[in-house]
Design an enzyme around this catalytic site. Sequence first.
Site, short mmCIF file in Angstrom:
data_model
loop_
_atom_site.label_atom_id
_atom_site.label_comp_id
_atom_site.label_asym_id
_atom_site.label_seq_id
_atom_site.Cartn_x
_atom_site.Cartn_y
_atom_site.Cartn_z
N HIS A 52 4.30 2.75 12.82
CA HIS A 52 3.33 3.73 13.33
C HIS A 52 3.92 4.62 14.42
O HIS A 52 3.20 5.08 15.31
CB HIS A 52 2.06 3.05 13.85
CG HIS A 52 1.20 2.48 12.75
ND1 HIS A 52 -0.16 2.32 12.86
CD2 HIS A 52 1.51 2.03 11.51
CE1 HIS A 52 -0.65 1.80 11.74
NE2 HIS A 52 0.37 1.61 10.91
N ASP A 96 6.29 1.16 6.54
CA ASP A 96 4.92 0.63 6.47
C ASP A 96 4.11 1.56 5.56
O ASP A 96 3.58 2.55 6.01
CB ASP A 96 4.31 0.57 7.86
CG ASP A 96 2.90 0.03 7.89
OD1 ASP A 96 2.44 -0.52 6.87
OD2 ASP A 96 2.23 0.18 8.93
N ASP A 99 3.08 -6.56 3.91
CA ASP A 99 2.70 -5.49 4.83
C ASP A 99 2.94 -5.92 6.27
O ASP A 99 2.30 -5.42 7.19
CB ASP A 99 1.22 -5.14 4.60
CG ASP A 99 0.78 -3.87 5.30
OD1 ASP A 99 1.66 -3.07 5.68
OD2 ASP A 99 -0.43 -3.67 5.48
N GLU A 137 -4.93 2.10 2.81
CA GLU A 137 -4.99 0.88 3.63
C GLU A 137 -5.05 1.21 5.11
O GLU A 137 -5.74 0.54 5.88
CB GLU A 137 -3.77 0.00 3.33
CG GLU A 137 -3.82 -1.39 3.96
CD GLU A 137 -3.27 -1.45 5.39
OE1 GLU A 137 -3.49 -2.47 6.07
OE2 GLU A 137 -2.63 -0.47 5.83
N GLU A 138 -4.34 2.26 5.52
CA GLU A 138 -4.24 2.58 6.94
C GLU A 138 -5.57 3.03 7.55
O GLU A 138 -5.72 3.02 8.77
CB GLU A 138 -3.18 3.66 7.16
CG GLU A 138 -1.75 3.23 6.84
CD GLU A 138 -1.18 2.21 7.81
OE1 GLU A 138 -1.90 1.82 8.75
OE2 GLU A 138 -0.04 1.79 7.63
N ASP A 159 -0.04 4.42 1.22
CA ASP A 159 -0.21 5.42 2.28
C ASP A 159 0.53 5.04 3.55
O ASP A 159 0.94 3.89 3.74
CB ASP A 159 -1.69 5.62 2.60
CG ASP A 159 -2.37 4.32 3.06
OD1 ASP A 159 -2.05 3.25 2.50
OD2 ASP A 159 -3.23 4.39 3.96
N HIS A 179 0.81 -1.22 0.00
CA HIS A 179 0.00 0.00 0.00
C HIS A 179 0.84 1.27 0.00
O HIS A 179 1.95 1.31 0.52
CB HIS A 179 -1.02 0.00 1.14
CG HIS A 179 -0.47 0.01 2.54
ND1 HIS A 179 -0.13 1.18 3.19
CD2 HIS A 179 -0.24 -0.99 3.42
CE1 HIS A 179 0.27 0.89 4.42
NE2 HIS A 179 0.24 -0.42 4.58
#
Length: 382
Positions: free
Chosen positions: A357, A119, A175, A152-153, A57, A55
Amino acid sequence: VPSSAVQFDLANVLAEELRELGAEDAHVTEHAYVCAHIPASAGAEDKPALGLIAHLDTTEVAPGAGVKPHIVHYEGGDLVCGTVDGKPVAMSTAKLPALNDLAGEDLVCSDGTTLLGADDKAGIAEIMTALENILAANAPHGKLCIAFTPDEEIGAGVDHFDVAKFGADCAYTLDGGEEGEIAYETFNACSAELHFDGLSVHPGSSKDTMINAALVAMEYNALLPAGDIPRLTEGYEGFFHLCDMKGDVEHAELHYIVRDHDRATFEARKKLMEHAVKVINEKYGRSVVTLRLKDSYYNMAEKLTDHMELIENAKRACEAAGMKPFIEAVRGGTDGCRLSYMGLPTPNLCTGGFAFHGPYEHIAAESMDRCTKLVELLMIGE
């Protein structure tokens, strides 16, 4: 869609790179999906069409703009990754014990003030590099289907994904985290939005009249199991996570996410929240609280139990790439959750990263090399 227009910037770069690699149909859709196909090599036309997905984002939990990435050869101990106002910013082994296993490797990290973005840009990089490598080596391969998704997030990564047009028989998302990780179990997930409608009168004459919406919201939260929160749960244990709260005497709101690996227990958690609404409303004699539940995704294990050959293939490829495979139940979700329910079985694979994150996100270059090799081996079916 996408939720941020800048996702088109990366999408357009990747589509151009894919065309340069030979994917003549590489394109970006109106919703910032990058899609491309590499035809099977001569003699491999009967192999299953393999999809590989990552992904575009990054999370909004920590700053993601102005990233200053660098590579540090790590020798152990606390790692100084940058400076703020002339003071060093360090990753502590006390807070990040996984650092202890990375001594001697080259770590990619930010300066400690922003996300790194591994990520899931690490997943993108590994797919692109693997594709470049096998094409340069003229390695035999079946049809390859490549996709990079937006959003995705925020759980919207496959809202506009066209499974039929993608054309894969099976797929993997890249991921995951620590190298060797293979995931085919995820949470069942929903969001819960509660609105509290109080009654404000002068506090000096409010006996048996005032209904303080903010206090009722606190009362509601107290009806949920105090131990079922993210801080106190692990492994297959589910939780209620209060993400946001606001309010005053007249109006209040609570926003939760609810998670559990077991579908029956997940449904029971939702029933408990509904029962708590009933208890509150009966106590006050009117509809003080309303609840809106919205399912987000389900445990993809329900759809992958009939496709365990994908897991076995990933295990063998991990070992051949120099990694020790291990199965990890994801305490979250991936694009593969919903794709599996849309008819495309899609387990999740490692990218090699840690501390996603947050500003201390980091990844070893050597891990990325091994994860890239894993993808190559899956592409050529070995």
